[in-house]
Design a protein around this motif. Structure first.
Motif, PDB file in Angstrom:
ATOM      1  N   TYR A  82       0.866  -1.189   0.000  1.00  0.00           N
ATOM      2  CA  TYR A  82       0.000   0.000   0.000  1.00  0.00           C
ATOM      3  C   TYR A  82       0.898   1.232   0.000  1.00  0.00           C
ATOM      4  O   TYR A  82       0.983   1.953   0.986  1.00  0.00           O
ATOM      5  N   GLU A 118       0.898   3.989  -2.032  1.00  0.00           N
ATOM      6  CA  GLU A 118       0.404   5.308  -2.425  1.00  0.00           C
ATOM      7  C   GLU A 118       0.318   6.210  -1.196  1.00  0.00           C
ATOM      8  O   GLU A 118       0.021   5.746  -0.102  1.00  0.00           O
ATOM      9  N   ALA A 168      -2.775   5.954   1.154  1.00  0.00           N
ATOM     10  CA  ALA A 168      -3.176   4.586   1.497  1.00  0.00           C
ATOM     11  C   ALA A 168      -2.992   4.249   2.978  1.00  0.00           C
ATOM     12  O   ALA A 168      -3.029   3.081   3.359  1.00  0.00           O
ATOM     13  N   GLY A 221      -0.045  -2.206 -11.092  1.00  0.00           N
ATOM     14  CA  GLY A 221       0.151  -0.798 -10.801  1.00  0.00           C
ATOM     15  C   GLY A 221       1.504  -0.365 -11.322  1.00  0.00           C
ATOM     16  O   GLY A 221       2.522  -0.977 -10.996  1.00  0.00           O
ATOM     17  N   ASP A 227       4.165   0.201  -8.632  1.00  0.00           N
ATOM     18  CA  ASP A 227       4.277  -0.860  -7.630  1.00  0.00           C
ATOM     19  C   ASP A 227       5.662  -0.817  -6.989  1.00  0.00           C
ATOM     20  O   ASP A 227       6.676  -0.863  -7.678  1.00  0.00           O
ATOM     21  N   PHE A 235      -1.981   0.454 -14.310  1.00  0.00           N
ATOM     22  CA  PHE A 235      -2.691   1.513 -13.600  1.00  0.00           C
ATOM     23  C   PHE A 235      -1.701   2.631 -13.282  1.00  0.00           C
ATOM     24  O   PHE A 235      -0.803   2.455 -12.452  1.00  0.00           O
ATOM     25  N   LYS A 261      -0.488   4.023  -9.525  1.00  0.00           N
ATOM     26  CA  LYS A 261      -0.963   3.080  -8.511  1.00  0.00           C
ATOM     27  C   LYS A 261       0.108   2.042  -8.205  1.00  0.00           C
ATOM     28  O   LYS A 261       0.967   1.737  -9.017  1.00  0.00           O
ATOM     29  N   PRO A 321      -4.077  -2.215  -7.033  1.00  0.00           N
ATOM     30  CA  PRO A 321      -4.997  -1.259  -7.666  1.00  0.00           C
ATOM     31  C   PRO A 321      -6.467  -1.605  -7.447  1.00  0.00           C
ATOM     32  O   PRO A 321      -7.323  -0.733  -7.559  1.00  0.00           O
ATOM     33  N   SER A 358      -6.826   0.618  -4.380  1.00  0.00           N
ATOM     34  CA  SER A 358      -6.477   2.035  -4.501  1.00  0.00           C
ATOM     35  C   SER A 358      -7.068   2.708  -5.739  1.00  0.00           C
ATOM     36  O   SER A 358      -7.035   3.932  -5.844  1.00  0.00           O
ATOM     37  N   ALA A 359      -7.575   1.918  -6.674  1.00  0.00           N
ATOM     38  CA  ALA A 359      -8.226   2.459  -7.876  1.00  0.00           C
ATOM     39  C   ALA A 359      -9.424   1.571  -8.216  1.00  0.00           C
ATOM     40  O   ALA A 359      -9.546   1.061  -9.325  1.00  0.00           O
ATOM     41  N   THR A 360     -10.283   1.382  -7.238  1.00  0.00           N
ATOM     42  CA  THR A 360     -11.373   0.404  -7.353  1.00  0.00           C
ATOM     43  C   THR A 360     -12.275   0.655  -8.555  1.00  0.00           C
ATOM     44  O   THR A 360     -12.589  -0.281  -9.296  1.00  0.00           O
ATOM     45  N   GLU A 384     -11.659   2.281 -11.389  1.00  0.00           N
ATOM     46  CA  GLU A 384     -10.917   1.993 -12.622  1.00  0.00           C
ATOM     47  C   GLU A 384     -10.706   0.488 -12.777  1.00  0.00           C
ATOM     48  O   GLU A 384     -10.875  -0.062 -13.870  1.00  0.00           O
TER      49      GLU A 384
END
Length: 164
Positions: free
Chosen positions: A48, A50, A53, A100, A103, A126, A129, A133, A136-138, A140
């Protein structure tokens, strides 16, 4: 089939490591000492990654710390049988490979390699991200997955990043 942030053993074809070397060195040391909470905190820092996060990290730490010690140590025990590279070319189902781009645990080049070896697979990266993802980008993530199932194309119906 879908893969997300899938690791591989060893190095990429260019010789660079798949896993973040800093993460792996700390992980090996903590594992040798039986530092279960340290392993969990290290993992969540890289998974996590980001900036926004922190809540995901906190929830993951709380949830994982409730697991039995043996379960946690088993997760971090190196398994040389995990090398998926020899299996990739034999995959014969539509496959979405997602990762991501930022990553911090497993380089996105691992997913690029995986996608290049699975016949007909699609790769979606992503932007901005990390390793998860789907959390953190649900929106998308769900959009790309739905579109891939419906059309066989790894793209977002509104905006996103299609990797060639």
């Amino acid at each position: 089939m879908m893969t997300v942030g899938t690791p591989m053993l060893g190095a990429r074809p260019d010789g660079r490591p798949v896993f973040n070397p800093d993460s792996m060195a700390h992980r090996k040391d903590a594992y040798a000492r039986g530092g279960v909470e340290e392993l969990i905190r290290l993992q969540t820092r890289f998974v996590y990654s980001e900036p926004d996060a922190e809540d995901l990290r906190r929830m993951a730490i709380e949830r994982m710390c409730r697991l039995p010690t043996e379960t946690i140590l088993s997760f971090y025990d190196p398994d040389p049988g995990m090398d998926i590279a020899p299996l990739l070319e034999s995959i014969a189902v539509p496959t979405l490979v997602a990762h991501g781009r930022e990553d911090q645990l497993v380089t996105s080049a691992a997913s690029e390699f995986i996608a290049s070896r699975i016949p007909g697979s699609q790769l979606y990266l992503f932007d901005g991200k990390g390793h998860t993802p789907m959390f953190s980008a649900t929106d998308e993530f769900c959009d790309v997955l739905r579109n891939s199932i419906r059309t066989g194309r790894a793209e977002r119906t509104s905006q996103g990043s299609l990797a060639a």
